[in-house]
Design an enzyme around this catalytic site. Sequence first.
Site, PDB file in Angstrom:
ATOM      1  N   CYS A 117     -20.833 -82.073 -27.320  1.00 21.71           N
ATOM      2  CA  CYS A 117     -19.549 -82.858 -27.536  1.00 21.71           C
ATOM      3  C   CYS A 117     -19.964 -84.186 -26.523  1.00 21.71           C
ATOM      4  O   CYS A 117     -20.557 -84.248 -25.586  1.00 21.71           O
ATOM      5  CB  CYS A 117     -18.342 -82.141 -27.044  1.00 21.71           C
ATOM      6  SG  CYS A 117     -18.535 -81.704 -25.497  1.00 21.71           S
ATOM      7  N   HIS A 173     -21.289 -75.150 -19.092  1.00 27.48           N
ATOM      8  CA  HIS A 173     -21.449 -73.753 -19.354  1.00 27.48           C
ATOM      9  C   HIS A 173     -22.791 -73.385 -20.303  1.00 27.48           C
ATOM     10  O   HIS A 173     -22.678 -72.948 -21.206  1.00 27.48           O
ATOM     11  CB  HIS A 173     -20.221 -72.860 -19.708  1.00 27.48           C
ATOM     12  CG  HIS A 173     -19.026 -72.871 -18.621  1.00 27.48           C
ATOM     13  ND1 HIS A 173     -17.928 -72.639 -18.730  1.00 27.48           N
ATOM     14  CD2 HIS A 173     -19.528 -72.757 -17.128  1.00 27.48           C
ATOM     15  CE1 HIS A 173     -17.268 -72.410 -17.552  1.00 27.48           C
ATOM     16  NE2 HIS A 173     -18.340 -72.685 -16.614  1.00 27.48           N
ATOM     17  N   CYS A 193     -14.250 -83.932 -17.946  1.00 28.81           N
ATOM     18  CA  CYS A 193     -13.934 -84.669 -19.552  1.00 28.81           C
ATOM     19  C   CYS A 193     -12.697 -84.997 -19.423  1.00 28.81           C
ATOM     20  O   CYS A 193     -11.679 -84.329 -19.008  1.00 28.81           O
ATOM     21  CB  CYS A 193     -14.015 -83.307 -20.310  1.00 28.81           C
ATOM     22  SG  CYS A 193     -13.710 -83.875 -22.077  1.00 28.81           S
ATOM     23  N   GLU A 230     -12.063 -74.201 -16.165  1.00 26.44           N
ATOM     24  CA  GLU A 230     -11.022 -75.233 -16.435  1.00 26.44           C
ATOM     25  C   GLU A 230      -9.822 -74.722 -15.924  1.00 26.44           C
ATOM     26  O   GLU A 230      -8.908 -75.550 -15.637  1.00 26.44           O
ATOM     27  CB  GLU A 230     -11.077 -75.471 -18.001  1.00 26.44           C
ATOM     28  CG  GLU A 230     -10.079 -76.459 -18.442  1.00 26.44           C
ATOM     29  CD  GLU A 230     -10.053 -76.751 -20.069  1.00 26.44           C
ATOM     30  OE1 GLU A 230     -11.175 -76.736 -20.599  1.00 26.44           O
ATOM     31  OE2 GLU A 230      -9.034 -76.922 -20.446  1.00 26.44           O
ATOM     32  N   CYS A 233      -9.391 -79.529 -27.998  1.00 28.31           N
ATOM     33  CA  CYS A 233     -10.130 -80.741 -28.120  1.00 28.31           C
ATOM     34  C   CYS A 233     -10.696 -81.018 -29.422  1.00 28.31           C
ATOM     35  O   CYS A 233     -11.095 -79.959 -30.138  1.00 28.31           O
ATOM     36  CB  CYS A 233     -11.172 -81.053 -26.940  1.00 28.31           C
ATOM     37  SG  CYS A 233     -12.745 -80.180 -27.359  1.00 28.31           S
ATOM     38  N   SER A 242     -16.820 -70.643 -23.242  1.00 28.43           N
ATOM     39  CA  SER A 242     -15.593 -70.453 -23.805  1.00 28.43           C
ATOM     40  C   SER A 242     -15.596 -70.835 -25.394  1.00 28.43           C
ATOM     41  O   SER A 242     -15.397 -70.054 -26.186  1.00 28.43           O
ATOM     42  CB  SER A 242     -14.340 -71.095 -23.168  1.00 28.43           C
ATOM     43  OG  SER A 242     -13.113 -70.718 -24.024  1.00 28.43           O
ATOM     44  N   ASN A 243     -16.051 -72.026 -25.514  1.00 30.03           N
ATOM     45  CA  ASN A 243     -16.050 -72.751 -27.144  1.00 30.03           C
ATOM     46  C   ASN A 243     -16.848 -71.966 -27.711  1.00 30.03           C
ATOM     47  O   ASN A 243     -16.914 -71.629 -29.177  1.00 30.03           O
ATOM     48  CB  ASN A 243     -16.132 -74.072 -27.105  1.00 30.03           C
ATOM     49  CG  ASN A 243     -17.392 -74.736 -26.847  1.00 30.03           C
ATOM     50  OD1 ASN A 243     -18.089 -74.806 -27.900  1.00 30.03           O
ATOM     51  ND2 ASN A 243     -18.064 -74.727 -25.674  1.00 30.03           N
ATOM     52  N   SER A 262     -21.737 -76.896 -25.445  1.00 27.72           N
ATOM     53  CA  SER A 262     -22.788 -77.147 -24.204  1.00 27.72           C
ATOM     54  C   SER A 262     -24.237 -76.713 -24.796  1.00 27.72           C
ATOM     55  O   SER A 262     -24.984 -76.708 -23.722  1.00 27.72           O
ATOM     56  CB  SER A 262     -22.054 -76.487 -23.140  1.00 27.72           C
ATOM     57  OG  SER A 262     -21.767 -75.090 -23.489  1.00 27.72           O
TER      58      SER A 262
HETATM   59 FE1  SF4 Z   1     -14.391 -82.089 -23.220  1.00 27.52          FE
HETATM   60 FE2  SF4 Z   1     -14.853 -79.387 -23.360  1.00 27.52          FE
HETATM   61 FE3  SF4 Z   1     -13.906 -80.655 -25.477  1.00 27.52          FE
HETATM   62 FE4  SF4 Z   1     -16.403 -81.148 -24.630  1.00 27.52          FE
HETATM   63  S1  SF4 Z   1     -15.543 -79.176 -25.501  1.00 27.52           S
HETATM   64  S2  SF4 Z   1     -14.920 -82.793 -25.436  1.00 27.52           S
HETATM   65  S3  SF4 Z   1     -16.084 -80.940 -22.579  1.00 27.52           S
HETATM   66  S4  SF4 Z   1     -12.912 -80.778 -23.458  1.00 27.52           S
END
Ligand code: SF4
Length: 321
Positions: A22, A51, A106, A136, A204, A233-234, A276
Amino acid sequence: MEASEKQVKTMRILLAFPRGFCAGVNMAIETVETALQRFGTPLYVFHEIVHNQHVVQTFSNRGVIFVNDIDEVPPGSVLVFSAHGVSPEVREKARQRQLRTIDATCPLVTKVHREVRRFADQGYTIFLIGHAGHDEVIGTLGEAPHAIRLIQSVAEAETVEVPDPDKVAYTTQTTLSILDAAQIVARLRERFPKLVGPAKDDICYATQNRQEAVLAIAPQCDVFLVVGSQNSSNSRRLAEIAASTGIPAYLVDGPQEIDLAWFAGKETVGLTAGASAPEHLVQECIRLLQEKFGATVEEVFLREEHVHFPLPAELRLVPSH
Ligand code: SF4
């Protein structure tokens, strides 16, 4: 392994788009690259820059030192704050230690910090929806520890108590499952009808897009692979979301973690990567499935992303040597 290879006749990979890096991760990685060029080693980074095991290991091999405590950094050194953000206390400790800091937080995490400060200044109790222990969340909690209640589940939303039920607000970690967060907010709103929230969602754009892309593909798949690290996490949410559609879903750091037995009798494989995870690892996974199963690849397009974040001000203002 051999038996499973023979059981699949033709394998099709549905490759999610968007996937992988991202804007925040791109910026954070570019920050460390630029800092390495400008200041050399040793270069210190507070927490993992993003991460992802591969990214962290690659930088470690080049002399970057990742620390979890400011006291580990020799006074006067250059220190990068990771994409996940830090608490005011950490910033203050770095200042006292006379570190030269570069902030790769970020901007979408910084936005959440600002919201928390604004609500706290106005006397609200803030429900921070997120996961305990995540970098975070630790950073965001540090903005107003006295005013924040961390909420990790609908069950916690059921029982949380506040001094003034009419003066409550919420914010969220940026990388949550959209559906899980919506359920928690809905329950909080039932209990606290005057609940106020951010003007725009805190989850986000990158998290939302990657989750929607998985949801679009998963119903056509027999199995799903997510490239990403266990502490991302994502990435974990992507695997959970794929699994919630009733198929097996696996989170892997790269092709070395793939067990070919997962594909026994499976014809359609969903594939994506967390925000990531580097694209070359996705391509290596594809190559493995092509080699072993003769897989074909079809990219499934959800939407374009045009988000870009500039390098931190500290790097924009400092001239190169
Ligand atoms: Fe920002 Fe995390 Fe979203 Fe990437 S995943 S845009 S680092 S908030």
